[in-house]
Design an enzyme around this catalytic site. Structure first.
Site, PDB file in Angstrom:
ATOM      1  N   VAL A   1       0.870  -1.181   0.000  1.00 14.68           N
ATOM      2  CA  VAL A   1       0.000   0.000   0.000  1.00 14.68           C
ATOM      3  C   VAL A   1       0.903   1.225   0.000  1.00 14.68           C
ATOM      4  CG1 VAL A   1      -1.723   1.287   1.335  1.00 14.68           C
ATOM      5  CG2 VAL A   1      -1.817  -1.215   1.249  1.00 14.68           C
TER       6      VAL A   1
ATOM      7  N   GLY B   1      -4.644  -1.899   3.499  1.00 14.33           N
ATOM      8  CA  GLY B   1      -3.895  -3.160   3.489  1.00 14.33           C
ATOM      9  C   GLY B   1      -4.836  -4.345   3.667  1.00 14.33           C
TER      10      GLY B   1
ATOM     11  N   ASP C   1       5.358 -15.221   1.646  1.00 19.58           N
ATOM     12  CA  ASP C   1       6.673 -15.087   2.262  1.00 19.58           C
ATOM     13  C   ASP C   1       6.763 -13.689   2.846  1.00 19.58           C
ATOM     14  OD1 ASP C   1       7.576 -17.646   1.491  1.00 19.58           O
ATOM     15  OD2 ASP C   1       8.037 -16.895  -0.512  1.00 19.58           O
TER      16      ASP C   1
ATOM     17  N   TYR D   1      -0.300 -10.702   8.502  1.00 18.69           N
ATOM     18  CA  TYR D   1      -0.949 -11.885   7.940  1.00 18.69           C
ATOM     19  C   TYR D   1      -1.513 -12.804   9.023  1.00 18.69           C
ATOM     20  CZ  TYR D   1       0.787 -10.538   3.373  1.00 18.69           C
ATOM     21  OH  TYR D   1       1.020  -9.848   2.203  1.00 18.69           O
TER      22      TYR D   1
ATOM     23  N   PHE E   1      -5.036 -12.422  10.219  1.00 21.49           N
ATOM     24  CA  PHE E   1      -6.089 -12.863   9.309  1.00 21.49           C
ATOM     25  C   PHE E   1      -6.127 -14.386   9.170  1.00 21.49           C
ATOM     26  CE2 PHE E   1      -5.078  -8.512   8.095  1.00 21.49           C
ATOM     27  CZ  PHE E   1      -6.317  -7.941   8.283  1.00 21.49           C
TER      28      PHE E   1
END
Length: 181
Positions: free
Chosen positions: A104, A114, A140, A150, A153
């Site tokens: 972003v 994001g 990665d 990550y 989520f």
């Protein structure tokens, strides 16, 4: 700078890449110099969220980029998966989608873009999975901040590479719970 509502495929004649700055040199270099080459070599696809405002460049108006993501097919070894999942899978490489890049622009960081970009990328891959099956989405992580992003989520660690970067995954079954009608 305001953004459009839809992600579209990166297009050299429509999108201004040189001004994109997310604060990470590796991601800036990718969108500015490598994304189009990778697309023309048929190794990945980069989707961008264009800005509503355009920039004048060489007597042409081009849209700035608010955010982007890049996806590509990949595979993982079943040995990297949790034992409970691995025992159900074949012994050859397991097909996955690699969320290779996600960024972003600094002007939009801290606005939730994001999260929106990640959701759009996952939705895109979920739709592709109907036609070309994959076991999971892997990513990665560039650094610890990306890893934390990550993980919130539902992504889980597969392994940490020699370079110290974590590879995370989210199964397609988990995506089904989000996007299935």
């Amino acid at each position: 700078m305001r953004c459009t509502k839809e992600f579209v495929e990166l297009n050299k004649s429509l999108h201004e890449r040189s001004g994109f700055d997310c604060g990470e040199a590796e991601l800036n270099t990718f969108i500015r110099q490598q994304a189009l080459r990778h697309m023309s070599a048929n190794v990945s696809r980069t989707m961008v969220l264009p800005a509503l405002e355009a920039t004048q460049k060489k007597n042409k108006e081009k849209q700035n980029i608010c955010a982007f993501y890049t996806v590509t097919p990949s595979s993982i070894s079943r040995e990297h998966l949790p034992k409970a999942q691995a025992k159900k899978l074949p012994h050859y490489p397991i097909p996955v989608f690699l969320l290779a890049q996600l960024a972003v622009d600094k002007k939009h960081q801290g606005t939730g873009l994001g999260k929106i970009t990640l959701v759009k990328a996952l939705e895109h891959l979920y739709k592709i999975n109907v036609h070309m099956r994959a076991y999971a989405v892997v990513v990665d992580c560039l650094n610890a901040d990306a890893e934390s992003f990550y993980k919130q989520f539902g992504f889980e660690v597969l392994f940490v590479g020699d370079n110290g970067r974590a590879r995370l995954f989210l199964s397609m079954k988990q995506l089904e719970t989000l996007f299935a009608p």
